[in-house]
Motif scaffolding. Structure first.
Motif, PDB file in Angstrom:
ATOM      1  N   GLY A  46       0.780  -1.237   0.000  1.00  0.00           N
ATOM      2  CA  GLY A  46       0.000   0.000   0.000  1.00  0.00           C
ATOM      3  C   GLY A  46       0.811   1.287   0.000  1.00  0.00           C
ATOM      4  O   GLY A  46       0.232   2.370   0.036  1.00  0.00           O
ATOM      5  N   SER A  47       2.132   1.189  -0.085  1.00  0.00           N
ATOM      6  CA  SER A  47       2.945   2.407  -0.052  1.00  0.00           C
ATOM      7  C   SER A  47       3.054   3.075  -1.423  1.00  0.00           C
ATOM      8  O   SER A  47       3.389   4.260  -1.526  1.00  0.00           O
ATOM      9  CB  SER A  47       4.352   2.084   0.471  1.00  0.00           C
ATOM     10  OG  SER A  47       5.022   1.174  -0.381  1.00  0.00           O
ATOM     11  N   VAL A  48       2.773   2.315  -2.496  1.00  0.00           N
ATOM     12  CA  VAL A  48       2.874   2.825  -3.863  1.00  0.00           C
ATOM     13  C   VAL A  48       1.494   2.811  -4.505  1.00  0.00           C
ATOM     14  O   VAL A  48       0.703   1.889  -4.272  1.00  0.00           O
ATOM     15  CB  VAL A  48       3.852   1.962  -4.700  1.00  0.00           C
ATOM     16  CG1 VAL A  48       3.761   2.303  -6.187  1.00  0.00           C
ATOM     17  CG2 VAL A  48       5.280   2.164  -4.204  1.00  0.00           C
ATOM     18  N   CYS A  49       1.197   3.833  -5.295  1.00  0.00           N
ATOM     19  CA  CYS A  49      -0.060   3.841  -6.035  1.00  0.00           C
ATOM     20  C   CYS A  49       0.187   4.331  -7.469  1.00  0.00           C
ATOM     21  O   CYS A  49       1.171   5.020  -7.750  1.00  0.00           O
ATOM     22  CB  CYS A  49      -1.114   4.712  -5.343  1.00  0.00           C
ATOM     23  SG  CYS A  49      -0.713   6.460  -5.268  1.00  0.00           S
ATOM     24  N   PHE A  50      -0.716   3.949  -8.351  1.00  0.00           N
ATOM     25  CA  PHE A  50      -0.628   4.335  -9.755  1.00  0.00           C
ATOM     26  C   PHE A  50      -0.965   5.806  -9.896  1.00  0.00           C
ATOM     27  O   PHE A  50      -1.940   6.297  -9.329  1.00  0.00           O
ATOM     28  CB  PHE A  50      -1.596   3.486 -10.577  1.00  0.00           C
ATOM     29  CG  PHE A  50      -1.667   3.845 -12.032  1.00  0.00           C
ATOM     30  CD1 PHE A  50      -0.637   3.500 -12.888  1.00  0.00           C
ATOM     31  CD2 PHE A  50      -2.764   4.516 -12.539  1.00  0.00           C
ATOM     32  CE1 PHE A  50      -0.703   3.826 -14.243  1.00  0.00           C
ATOM     33  CE2 PHE A  50      -2.843   4.840 -13.886  1.00  0.00           C
ATOM     34  CZ  PHE A  50      -1.804   4.493 -14.735  1.00  0.00           C
ATOM     35  N   LYS A  51      -0.136   6.544 -10.646  1.00  0.00           N
ATOM     36  CA  LYS A  51      -0.373   7.974 -10.842  1.00  0.00           C
ATOM     37  C   LYS A  51      -0.945   8.260 -12.214  1.00  0.00           C
ATOM     38  O   LYS A  51      -1.835   9.110 -12.361  1.00  0.00           O
ATOM     39  CB  LYS A  51       0.940   8.749 -10.657  1.00  0.00           C
ATOM     40  CG  LYS A  51       0.743  10.263 -10.591  1.00  0.00           C
ATOM     41  CD  LYS A  51      -0.021  10.657  -9.340  1.00  0.00           C
ATOM     42  CE  LYS A  51      -0.192  12.163  -9.237  1.00  0.00           C
ATOM     43  NZ  LYS A  51      -0.980  12.552  -8.050  1.00  0.00           N
ATOM     44  N   GLY A  52      -0.451   7.604 -13.244  1.00  0.00           N
ATOM     45  CA  GLY A  52      -0.978   7.845 -14.573  1.00  0.00           C
ATOM     46  C   GLY A  52      -0.068   7.296 -15.654  1.00  0.00           C
ATOM     47  O   GLY A  52       0.966   6.685 -15.377  1.00  0.00           O
ATOM     48  N   SER A  53      -0.458   7.539 -16.896  1.00  0.00           N
ATOM     49  CA  SER A  53       0.303   7.071 -18.045  1.00  0.00           C
ATOM     50  C   SER A  53       0.841   8.271 -18.823  1.00  0.00           C
ATOM     51  O   SER A  53       0.167   9.297 -18.949  1.00  0.00           O
ATOM     52  CB  SER A  53      -0.579   6.223 -18.969  1.00  0.00           C
ATOM     53  OG  SER A  53      -1.064   5.080 -18.276  1.00  0.00           O
ATOM     54  N   MET A  54       2.047   8.114 -19.354  1.00  0.00           N
ATOM     55  CA  MET A  54       2.692   9.181 -20.090  1.00  0.00           C
ATOM     56  C   MET A  54       2.343   9.069 -21.573  1.00  0.00           C
ATOM     57  O   MET A  54       2.402   7.984 -22.156  1.00  0.00           O
ATOM     58  CB  MET A  54       4.205   9.116 -19.922  1.00  0.00           C
ATOM     59  CG  MET A  54       4.694   9.355 -18.504  1.00  0.00           C
ATOM     60  SD  MET A  54       4.616  11.088 -18.020  1.00  0.00           S
ATOM     61  CE  MET A  54       6.083  11.723 -18.824  1.00  0.00           C
ATOM     62  N   GLU A  55       1.996  10.201 -22.171  1.00  0.00           N
ATOM     63  CA  GLU A  55       1.766  10.265 -23.606  1.00  0.00           C
ATOM     64  C   GLU A  55       3.098  10.568 -24.298  1.00  0.00           C
ATOM     65  O   GLU A  55       3.765  11.548 -23.979  1.00  0.00           O
ATOM     66  CB  GLU A  55       0.756  11.367 -23.923  1.00  0.00           C
ATOM     67  CG  GLU A  55       0.474  11.531 -25.408  1.00  0.00           C
ATOM     68  CD  GLU A  55      -0.383  12.739 -25.689  1.00  0.00           C
ATOM     69  OE1 GLU A  55      -1.487  12.550 -26.223  1.00  0.00           O
ATOM     70  OE2 GLU A  55       0.052  13.868 -25.364  1.00  0.00           O
ATOM     71  N   THR A  56       3.485   9.710 -25.214  1.00  0.00           N
ATOM     72  CA  THR A  56       4.717   9.916 -25.956  1.00  0.00           C
ATOM     73  C   THR A  56       4.591   9.299 -27.344  1.00  0.00           C
ATOM     74  O   THR A  56       3.956   8.257 -27.509  1.00  0.00           O
ATOM     75  CB  THR A  56       5.937   9.316 -25.230  1.00  0.00           C
ATOM     76  OG1 THR A  56       7.101   9.430 -26.061  1.00  0.00           O
ATOM     77  CG2 THR A  56       5.719   7.847 -24.897  1.00  0.00           C
ATOM     78  N   GLU A  57       5.194   9.953 -28.324  1.00  0.00           N
ATOM     79  CA  GLU A  57       5.207   9.419 -29.679  1.00  0.00           C
ATOM     80  C   GLU A  57       6.463   8.611 -29.948  1.00  0.00           C
ATOM     81  O   GLU A  57       6.675   8.133 -31.062  1.00  0.00           O
ATOM     82  CB  GLU A  57       5.142  10.574 -30.688  1.00  0.00           C
ATOM     83  CG  GLU A  57       6.315  11.531 -30.584  1.00  0.00           C
ATOM     84  CD  GLU A  57       6.222  12.700 -31.536  1.00  0.00           C
ATOM     85  OE1 GLU A  57       7.181  13.478 -31.607  1.00  0.00           O
ATOM     86  OE2 GLU A  57       5.183  12.834 -32.206  1.00  0.00           O
ATOM     87  N   CYS A  58       7.293   8.425 -28.916  1.00  0.00           N
ATOM     88  CA  CYS A  58       8.612   7.817 -29.108  1.00  0.00           C
ATOM     89  C   CYS A  58       8.638   6.311 -28.888  1.00  0.00           C
ATOM     90  O   CYS A  58       9.607   5.652 -29.257  1.00  0.00           O
ATOM     91  CB  CYS A  58       9.631   8.476 -28.170  1.00  0.00           C
ATOM     92  SG  CYS A  58       9.824  10.246 -28.446  1.00  0.00           S
ATOM     93  N   LEU A  59       7.604   5.749 -28.265  1.00  0.00           N
ATOM     94  CA  LEU A  59       7.596   4.326 -27.921  1.00  0.00           C
ATOM     95  C   LEU A  59       6.536   3.579 -28.715  1.00  0.00           C
ATOM     96  O   LEU A  59       5.485   4.129 -29.059  1.00  0.00           O
ATOM     97  CB  LEU A  59       7.318   4.125 -26.428  1.00  0.00           C
ATOM     98  CG  LEU A  59       8.282   4.745 -25.424  1.00  0.00           C
ATOM     99  CD1 LEU A  59       7.818   4.447 -24.006  1.00  0.00           C
ATOM    100  CD2 LEU A  59       9.701   4.237 -25.637  1.00  0.00           C
TER     101      LEU A  59
END
Length: 259
Positions: A46-59
């Motif tokens: 429970g110490s870590v939580c999901f924050k979000g996803s990064m938008e990138t055209e490089c991957l």
């Protein structure tokens, strides 16, 4: 680059004073595997939580589900951010390759985003070819910090855990480049030194290709202690690999399947 939360809204939070921990695609994928173990540990307690996803055209784009703990699935993409708020740490996990010729653009995107969000320092995890140490070091952390940094707490913690500094490491053969097998690490180093006012530290583990689970556990423990995610009195860490590790080498053949 932009960070979007689970609702699809852009995350405009600042992360002033945070440490960004991320891997580079490298020998044995040991950096990514280590991040997987740290995420699994933090999501389970429970110490870590999901924050979000990064938008990138490089991957290369990917989307799916990962199970870090039994019965609990997390949606994952090619580039996701998790937060260890208590220790002011962000984990950036990369799950797909960079498009050819987009390497520098990708690194610039990470550095620009970090600068915009007021990230204090970046800790990059990488493997490298075992020949780099010419057989003189056995499962020893190598570490690097940008030369204009006078002191860095993460770097000093790596040294205190037995890390061997690259900038004075005579067994690496000298020169201005990292050992082979470290992916885009040289681009990171060059851009940070020349253009970006960010503290930059690398944790490097010489390893071979193959079953790198033991290497990942070794690196994850060292990094976990460096960022104080793992306490000094925790001598035994129970690592639980995510579900995707079950098929690192493909599905198990059927008993009657001819080889």
């Amino acid at each position: 680059m932009k960070l979007f939360d689970v609702t699809g809204e852009e995350c405009c939070d600042e992360f002033s004073g945070y440490t960004l921990v991320m891997p580079v695609v490298s020998t044995g994928n040991v950096g990514q595997l280590s991040i997987d173990l740290l995420l699994s540990l933090g999501l389970r307690n429970g110490s870590v939580c999901f924050k979000g996803s990064m938008e990138t055209e490089c991957l290369f784009p990917i989307c799916g589900f990962e199970e870090f703990s039994a019965g609990r699935s997390e949606m994952v993409t090619s580039l996701d951010v998790f937060v260890l708020e208590e220790k002011r740490v962000l984990f950036l996990q990369q799950r797909s390759q960079i498009f050819p010729t987009f390497e520098e653009r990708f690194v610039r995107g990470i550095l620009e985003w970090s600068k915009d969000k007021r990230i204090k320092e970046i800790l990059v995890l990488s493997g490298c070819e075992p020949s780099a140490t010419k057989g003189k070091l056995d499962r020893t952390f190598l570490c690097y910090k940008s030369p204009d940094q006078k002191r860095n707490q993460i770097y000093e913690r790596i040294l205190s855990l037995g890390g061997f500094p690259v900038e004075i490491n005579q067994v690496l053969g000298g020169g201005n480049k990292f050992p082979n097998g470290m992916g885009i690490s040289n681009i990171f180093k060059t851009l940070v030194v020349r253009e970006y006012d960010l503290d930059f530290v690398m944790a490097i583990l010489p390893c071979c290709e193959g079953d790198n689970a033991p290497d990942a556990a070794f690196m994850a423990e060292k990094v976990g202690r460096c960022i104080e995610m793992i306490g000094e009195k925790e001598n035994i860490i129970k690592w639980v690999p995510p579900l995707s590790w079950s098929y690192l080498y493909g599905s198990v053949p059927e008993e009657n399947e001819s080889m």
